[in-house]
Enzyme design. Structure first.
Site, PDB file in Angstrom:
ATOM      1  N   LYS A 193      38.014  73.177  20.951  1.00 26.45           N
ATOM      2  CA  LYS A 193      37.089  73.845  20.031  1.00 26.45           C
ATOM      3  C   LYS A 193      37.401  73.498  18.582  1.00 26.45           C
ATOM      4  O   LYS A 193      36.493  73.338  17.772  1.00 26.45           O
ATOM      5  CB  LYS A 193      37.160  75.369  20.210  1.00 26.45           C
ATOM      6  CG  LYS A 193      36.498  75.831  21.496  1.00 26.45           C
ATOM      7  CD  LYS A 193      36.376  77.339  21.541  1.00 26.45           C
ATOM      8  CE  LYS A 193      35.918  77.816  22.904  1.00 26.45           C
ATOM      9  NZ  LYS A 193      35.975  79.269  23.047  1.00 26.45           N
ATOM     10  N   LYS A 238      31.653  70.040  32.021  1.00 28.82           N
ATOM     11  CA  LYS A 238      31.180  71.336  32.514  1.00 28.82           C
ATOM     12  C   LYS A 238      29.972  71.775  31.701  1.00 28.82           C
ATOM     13  O   LYS A 238      29.851  71.431  30.523  1.00 28.82           O
ATOM     14  CB  LYS A 238      32.298  72.380  32.442  1.00 28.82           C
ATOM     15  CG  LYS A 238      32.641  72.790  31.030  1.00 28.82           C
ATOM     16  CD  LYS A 238      33.465  74.062  30.928  1.00 28.82           C
ATOM     17  CE  LYS A 238      33.621  74.355  29.437  1.00 28.82           C
ATOM     18  NZ  LYS A 238      34.495  75.422  29.074  1.00 28.82           N
ATOM     19  N   LYS A 272      27.402  76.234  26.639  1.00 25.71           N
ATOM     20  CA  LYS A 272      26.403  76.509  25.604  1.00 25.71           C
ATOM     21  C   LYS A 272      26.541  75.542  24.433  1.00 25.71           C
ATOM     22  O   LYS A 272      25.600  75.331  23.686  1.00 25.71           O
ATOM     23  CB  LYS A 272      26.518  77.956  25.115  1.00 25.71           C
ATOM     24  CG  LYS A 272      27.877  78.238  24.505  1.00 25.71           C
ATOM     25  CD  LYS A 272      27.989  79.587  23.858  1.00 25.71           C
ATOM     26  CE  LYS A 272      29.313  79.694  23.128  1.00 25.71           C
ATOM     27  NZ  LYS A 272      30.315  80.539  23.752  1.00 25.71           N
TER      28      LYS A 272
HETATM   29  P1  TYM Z   1      32.824  82.605  28.289  1.00 25.03           P
HETATM   30  O1  TYM Z   1      32.055  83.655  27.558  1.00 25.03           O
HETATM   31  O2  TYM Z   1      32.884  81.247  27.703  1.00 25.03           O
HETATM   32  O3  TYM Z   1      32.255  82.465  29.760  1.00 25.03           O
HETATM   33  C1  TYM Z   1      32.076  83.589  30.609  1.00 25.03           C
HETATM   34  C2  TYM Z   1      32.422  83.209  32.022  1.00 25.03           C
HETATM   35  O4  TYM Z   1      31.603  82.130  32.472  1.00 25.03           O
HETATM   36  C3  TYM Z   1      32.421  81.138  33.065  1.00 25.03           C
HETATM   37  N1  TYM Z   1      31.806  79.816  32.884  1.00 25.03           N
HETATM   38  C4  TYM Z   1      31.588  78.940  33.867  1.00 25.03           C
HETATM   39  N2  TYM Z   1      31.831  78.989  35.195  1.00 25.03           N
HETATM   40  C5  TYM Z   1      31.483  77.919  35.932  1.00 25.03           C
HETATM   41  N3  TYM Z   1      30.906  76.799  35.423  1.00 25.03           N
HETATM   42  C6  TYM Z   1      30.647  76.704  34.100  1.00 25.03           C
HETATM   43  N4  TYM Z   1      30.087  75.619  33.602  1.00 25.03           N
HETATM   44  C7  TYM Z   1      30.996  77.807  33.266  1.00 25.03           C
HETATM   45  N5  TYM Z   1      30.861  78.043  31.934  1.00 25.03           N
HETATM   46  C8  TYM Z   1      31.366  79.280  31.720  1.00 25.03           C
HETATM   47  C9  TYM Z   1      33.750  81.247  32.335  1.00 25.03           C
HETATM   48  O5  TYM Z   1      34.806  80.667  33.071  1.00 25.03           O
HETATM   49  C10 TYM Z   1      33.890  82.736  32.166  1.00 25.03           C
HETATM   50  O6  TYM Z   1      34.451  83.322  33.320  1.00 25.03           O
HETATM   51  N6  TYM Z   1      37.620  83.573  27.256  1.00 25.03           N
HETATM   52  C11 TYM Z   1      36.467  83.997  28.047  1.00 25.03           C
HETATM   53  C12 TYM Z   1      36.045  85.430  27.798  1.00 25.03           C
HETATM   54  C13 TYM Z   1      37.101  86.458  27.987  1.00 25.03           C
HETATM   55  C14 TYM Z   1      37.669  86.875  29.223  1.00 25.03           C
HETATM   56  C15 TYM Z   1      38.585  87.910  28.900  1.00 25.03           C
HETATM   57  C16 TYM Z   1      37.486  86.496  30.546  1.00 25.03           C
HETATM   58  C17 TYM Z   1      37.692  87.214  27.008  1.00 25.03           C
HETATM   59  N7  TYM Z   1      38.572  88.068  27.550  1.00 25.03           N
HETATM   60  C18 TYM Z   1      39.335  88.553  29.889  1.00 25.03           C
HETATM   61  C19 TYM Z   1      38.234  87.154  31.525  1.00 25.03           C
HETATM   62  C20 TYM Z   1      39.154  88.151  31.200  1.00 25.03           C
HETATM   63  C21 TYM Z   1      35.301  83.118  27.690  1.00 25.03           C
HETATM   64  O7  TYM Z   1      35.230  82.544  26.629  1.00 25.03           O
HETATM   65  O8  TYM Z   1      34.304  83.135  28.610  1.00 25.03           O
END
Ligand code: TYM
Length: 330
Positions: free
Chosen positions: A112, A195, A198
């Protein structure tokens, strides 16, 4: 019941397909037989600059999307991270037991910060995974349903839980990642070596987009120069990704789907995948619109969720503070 915790960022507006298949779909499935805590992580969102009005609207929108996807506020505790201040408080404590080098190994920061230019990256973006650690540990979660891209953050969570436990006495449950192999990494439709994300909007499917746009995205997915529909993620990532998506939305296993496309071309597969995604996305978007029409009800649900979450979080934090040696206010 075992406890689960997971979170999603409110930054994108609409969820993309990977968010739903990799995470949110699992959240919904797990709420029946788990003590489930799910949150919209607005504190994580501000690690990159946010327009306040947009953040506000996107937080409500993310919450509405989780409800529309099937998270039930009566069965799960559904809340907004900033409404439970204990996350940030525990986050600070966890930062203080994290090594600089250890934080510096987190690959998402590298990706990032490289994108925006590392001079522009905030310290918050650097410590982001440690706040995530606090999100998880403060609920004593047993499992964390996420996509593959979160695995490294889950490893950090386990390491820090164990470190705290051995230094200050057993305090935290050491959580397991819950990563469903089939849908753990939905691929970008234009570049099936990456992957879906967004931040690569041309290859992503946004569930709140117009059905025509969604269908077009799937129909113009990049595949390969062969014609045979086979599931082989290594040599045929584009086709395999479409099979995964179609399978996930129709509840069918990939092997039986492959048989259906024997002698048919990629066009048929793409068309059917488009239809299956639209069949989900259309009622989803309609439900989101209904929920958005009543922001007072959304904020009421958020408040109730935060109160339930805080009851657990404050108990954990009190124990942590005591173990650290902080003098409690009387
Ligand atoms: P975030 O908001 O980027 O994404 C949310 C969830 O979607 C999953 N994801 C995917 N799974 C499969 N294929 C893809 N292409 C794909 N893109 C996104 C992510 O793996 C995620 O599960 N750091 C985390 C948010 C967070 C969090 C937490 C998660 C903050 N605190 C505590 C679990 C526990 C994040 O940026 O997810």
């Amino acid at each position: 019941a075992p406890r689960v915790l997971s979170g999603i960022q409110p930054t994108a507006g609409s969820f993309q397909l990977g968010n739903y298949l990799g995470a949110v779909k699992q959240w919904v499935a797990m709420q029946d037989d788990h003590d489930a805590f799910y949150c919209v992580v607005d504190l994580h969102a501000i690690t990159v600059e946010q327009d306040p009005k947009e953040l506000h609207a996107n937080t409500l929108l993310a919450y509405a999307q989780l409800l529309a996807a099937g998270v039930d506020p009566d069965r799960a505790t559904l809340f907004v991270q900033s409404q439970v201040p204990e996350h940030a408080q525990l986050g600070w404590v966890m930062q203080c037991i994290t090594g600089f080098g250890e934080a510096n190994r987190m690959t998402q920061f590298k990706d990032k910060s490289a994108r925006g230019g590392s001079d522009h990256a905030s310290v918050g973006l650097f410590t982001y995974p440690i706040l995530q650690v606090a999100d998880i540990l403060i609920y004593q979660a047993d499992a964390v349903p996420v996509g593959e891209d979160q695995r490294q953050h889950l490893e950090l969570t386990r390491d820090l839980a164990q470190r705290f436990n051995s230094r200050y006495g057993t305090t935290f449950t050491v959580p397991q990642p819950f990563i469903v192999k089939d849908t753990a990494k939905i691929l970008d439709l234009q570049d099936p070596t990456a992957k879906m994300s967004k931040s690569l909007p041309h290859g992503a499917v946004f569930l709140l987009d117009d059905p025509k746009v969604i269908a077009k995205r799937l129909k113009s997915a990049v595949t390969d120069s062969e014609t045979e529909v086979r599931f082989d993620p290594d040599t045929k990532p584009g086709v395999s990704n479409l099979l995964t998506i179609l399978g996930a939305f129709t509840g069918r296993d990939v092997e039986s789907l492959v048989l259906d496309y024997d002698g048919k071309g990629y066009g048929a597969l793409k068309g059917d995948a488009a239809e299956a995604v639209v069949a989900f996305a259309q009622p989803f978007a309609a439900r989101v619109a209904e929920l958005q029409a009543d922001p007072a009800e959304l904020t009421r649900l958020m408040g109730a969720g935060a109160a339930k979450a805080q009851a657990v979080a404050s108990t954990t934090l009190a124990t942590v503070y005591e173990r650290m040696g902080f003098v409690a206010a009387r």
